[in-house]
Design an enzyme around this catalytic site. Structure first.
Site: not given
Length: 601
Positions: A337-339, A341, A365
C-alpha cells in the site's frame, strides 16, 4: 412576529452587551494562555526556532513569477489592467444591485466550495462583495502563475501550490469579521464561541508541544484494541524495524498461499483494520486468506540509519521467512500500500535479480513506481528542499511525524486545515468523531536514512523506473518482475495520482491488471462491499493514455474487493486446513494489533 431574515441587520447585533464584554475578556485571557503555551517550550530550548529556509524558498519561487511579469512593461500593464477590470466589474454590478437591479455576479464560487455555503454570502450585499473581491483577486493571482511561460515546470508547480496555500489561508471565510456565519454565532452566543475556541487553541498548542496540533476529530472516542484494530490475531515475530502479525482464521479451510500485507510506514497499518465493518484485513480473513501484516516501528534515534535496504531485508524478506516457518508454505501472495507498495516493488526487483520466486503475485494499492507524474508532493522535492530536510533530520535521526502530516494536509488545505480552524477556534465546536481522521492524526516518524533515500531515488531522480536504483549492490530492473500484478489506483488521488500509477504499470515485465477505483487515496481503498459505495473500472492492458483506457473500460458498481479476490483465486485456488497463529511451535509475542503500532510520535 416578523422573521429575522426580513431584517438582516438584526442578526448582527449583540444580544447581551454585558455578557459579551465578559466573554471578550475571557477570550483575551485565553489568547494570552495560548501565546504562553507557544513561547514556553521555546524559552526552555525544548523547541528550536524554525529555520527561515522554507520561507526563503517560497519567496524565491514567487519572486520568479513576479519577475516574469514586471520584466516586460506590456505584460505588467496587462496584468494590472486585468485585475482592475475585475474590480470595476464588481463595483458596477454592486452599484446596480444596490439600485434594485438583478445582475449576475462578477465572480461566482464553485458549486462544491463549502466555504461559501451560508446564504448570506449571496443574499447580504456586504458579504457578497467581500466574497467576490476575494474570488477575483485569488483567481487573478492563480492566472499569473499559470501564464508565467518563462518558468520551468517544477518552479511553476511550486508557485501554483504556494499561491493556492496563500489564497486558501486568506479566504474571508477564515476570519471572524468577514464571515457572516461566525458573526451571527458570536452575537447569538455573546462571544461564548470565542471563549471555547481559545480554550481549544490552548489545548492544541500544548498537545503539539509549542506548535498547533489541529484536532480533526474527537481523539477521546477511539482507542486501538477497543474500537479500532479489533481483528483477532497474534504478534509472532519482531525486530528493530517491524512486528509481524498473523490473524486468526474464521473459515475451516484457507487458500494455500498466505497473504502478506506491506503497509506504508508513513502511516500506521490499521487503516486496513479500522472498525470491523471497514476492515480489509477482517474481510480478507473471512474470505479464507491466511493474513500476515507487517507493523512498522515508529522510529526514533535508534533507527536513524535504517535505510530502504534495511526495511526490505528486515521487513519484507524477513517476514517471508517468518511466514514459511508459521505455515510451512513458501509461495505467497503479497499486497503493498502506497510507499509500502513501492518498497514491495523494489523487493520484487531485488528478488528477481537474486532468483528468489517466493512471491507469486503482487497487488499494489495506490502505489507509484514511476514518479514522473507524482502529483503535488513533488512540490516539496528538489535538491534545495531535500538538503534542508536532511540537515534537520541529521539533528534528531528522524523526521517528526507532524511534518509529514502537515504536508499531506496541505494537499487539501481547505478541507483538512482551514475548515477545522474555523470549526475549532472560531465556532468553538468539538470536531465530529471519525475513525479515519483519528488514524490520520496518529502520525509516525520517518527514519533519516530511509526517508532521504526515498525522496532522492524516487521523487527526485525516479531511479526505480529508470532502472538505476541500487540496493545491496544490485541494480534493479522492474522489467524482470514477471509475476501477475493487480495495480489499483483511485480516481481522485492527490498522493499517488491515477495517471502516475497507470504509467508505472508499463515498468513490469509480466501481466498487469490495472483497476481504477472511485474516490481517493484512502476511501477508494477502504471501501467494503457491504456499503455499496463508489465504483471501479476494469479494462484491457494499461497501455497508451489513461484517458483512452478509461474511455474503453467497463464501469462496475460498488467495491473492487470481490474483483480482487476473484483475481487472486484465478491464479491459484487450492486450499488447506486453516492455520492458527502459534502453529509449528512459533512463539507468540502478544495479541494484535501489537505494541509497535501504539507508539506515539
Amino acid at each position: 412576529m416578523a422573521d429575522d431574515r426580513q431584517h438582516p441587520v438584526l442578526q448582527y447585533i449583540i444580544n447581551n452587551p454585558e455578557a459579551f464584554a465578559q466573554n471578550l475578556a475571557k477570550t483575551l485571557e485565553n489568547a494570552g494562555k495560548a501565546l504562553a503555551a507557544y513561547l514556553e517550550p521555546r524559552e526552555k530550548g525544548e523547541v528550536k526556532q524554525d529555520s527561515t529556509d522554507e520561507l526563503t524558498s517560497v519567496i524565491k519561487t514567487l519572486a520568479q513569477v513576479g519577475e516574469y511579469w514586471v520584466s516586460d512593461p506590456q505584460r505588467a500593464v496587462e496584468a494590472q489592467s486585468r485585475l482592475m477590470t475585475g474590480y470595476i466589474d464588481l463595483w458596477n454590478s454592486s452599484l446596480k444591485r444596490m439600485m434594485g437591479e438583478t445582475v449576475p455576479p462578477a465572480a461566482q464560487a464553485e458549486p462544491r466550495d463549502k466555504r461559501f455555503a451560508d446564504p448570506d454570502w449571496n443574499e447580504n450585499q456586504f458579504f457578497d462583495f467581500i466574497k467576490q473581491l476575494y474570488l477575483i483577486t485569488s483567481r487573478w493571482a492563480e492566472d499569473l502563475v499559470h501564464e508565467a511561460n518563462g518558468l520551468d515546470e517544477h518552479t511553476k508547480h511550486k508557485a501554483e501550490f504556494y499561491v493556492t496555500q496563500i489564497s486558501n489561508a486568506l479566504s474571508p471565510s477564515n476570519f471572524l469579521l468577514t464571515n457572516p456565519e461566525l458573526i451571527r454565532l458570536t452575537m447569538e452566543s455573546n462571544g461564548a464561541n470565542l471563549v471555547k475556541g481559545m480554550q481549544h487553541l490552548v489545548e492544541d498548542i500544548k498537545a503539539g508541544h509549542g506548535d498547533v496540533k489541529i484536532r480533526q476529530t474527537d481523539m477521546t472516542k477511539f482507542a486501538l484494541g477497543k474500537n479500532l484494530g479489533l481483528t483477532p490475531g497474534k504478534v509472532i515475530a519482531e525486530n528493530d524495524v517491524c512486528q509481524v502479525l498473523q490473524y486468526e482464521p474464521t473459515t475451516p479451510n484457507v487458500l494455500t498461499r498466505p497473504l502478506l500485507i506491506v503497509p506504508p510506514w508513513i502511516n500506521k497499518f490499521y487503516i486496513l483494520d479500522l472498525t470491523p465493518e471497514k476492515s480489509f484485513i477482517k474481510w480478507a480473513v473471512d474470505q479464507g486468506h491466511t493474513v500476515f501484516v507487517i507493523s512498522w516501528v515508529n522510529p526514533d534515534q535508534r533507527q536513524a540509519q535504517k535505510s530502504f535496504e534495511h526495511y526490505m531485508q528486515e521487513g519484507i524478506l524477513n517476514t517471508l521467512d517468518v511466514i514459511k516457518r508459521a505455515t510451512r508454505q513458501e509461495e505467497v501472495n503479497a499486497i503493498g500500500y502506497c510507499v509500502g507498495g513501492t518498497l514491495l516493488a523494489v523487493t520484487l526487483a531485488y528478488m528477481a535479480a537474486k532468483g528468489d520466486d517466493r512471491i507469486k503475485s503482487a497487488t499494489f494499492f495506490t502505489t507509484q513506481v514511476d514518479f514522473t507524474h507524482a502529483g503535488d508532493l513533488k512540490v516539496f522535492v528538489d535538491e534545495e528542499q531535500i538538503s534542508i530536510l536532511e540537515k534537520k533530520m541529521a539533528e534528531t535521526g528522524f523526521l517528526d511525524g507532524s511534518k509529514m502530516s502537515s504536508a499531506f494536509n496541505m494537499l487539501r488545505s481547505n478541507d483538512l486545515i482551514w475548515s477545522y480552524v474555523v470549526n475549532n477556534y472560531l465556532k468553538g465546536k468539538e470536531p465530529f468523531p471519525f475513525d479515519l481522521l483519528y488514524w490520520n492524526s496518529d502520525s509516525t516518524r520517518m527514519p533519516a536514512a530511509n526517508h532521504s533515500f526515498y525522496l532522492r531515488n524516487c521523487y527526485l531522480e525516479n531511479n526505480l523506473a529508470r532502472g538505476k536504483m541500487v540496493i545491496d549492490g544490485e541494480t534493479l530492473d522492474l522489467s524482470k518482475v514477471t509475476i501477475p500484478i493487480y495495480n489499483l489506483a483511485t480516481r481522485e488521488d492527490h498522493i499517488a495520482p491515477a495517471r502516475s500509477v497507470f504509467l508505472g504499470s508499463a515498468c513490469f515485465g509480466g501481466p498487469v491488471e490495472y483497476v481504477l477505483s472511485g474516490s481517493g487515496h484512502i476511501a477508494g481503498v477502504v471501501n467494503p462491499p457491504d456499503r455499496n459505495k463508489y465504483q471501479y473500472w476494469t479494462g484491457g492492458k494499461p497501455e497508451g493514455r489513461l484517458e483512452d483506457w478509461l474511455d474503453k473500460a467497463d464501469e462496475n458498481p460498488g467495491s473492487w474487493w470481490p474483483h480482487w479476490d476473484s483475481w487472486i483465486r484465478s491464479l491459484d485456488d487450492q486450499t488447506v486446513k486453516a492455520r492458527k497463529p502459534g502453529a509449528y511451535r512459533m512463539k507468540v509475542l502478544g495479541d494484535a494489533p501489537g505494541s509497535y503500532v501504539t507508539m506515539k510520535a
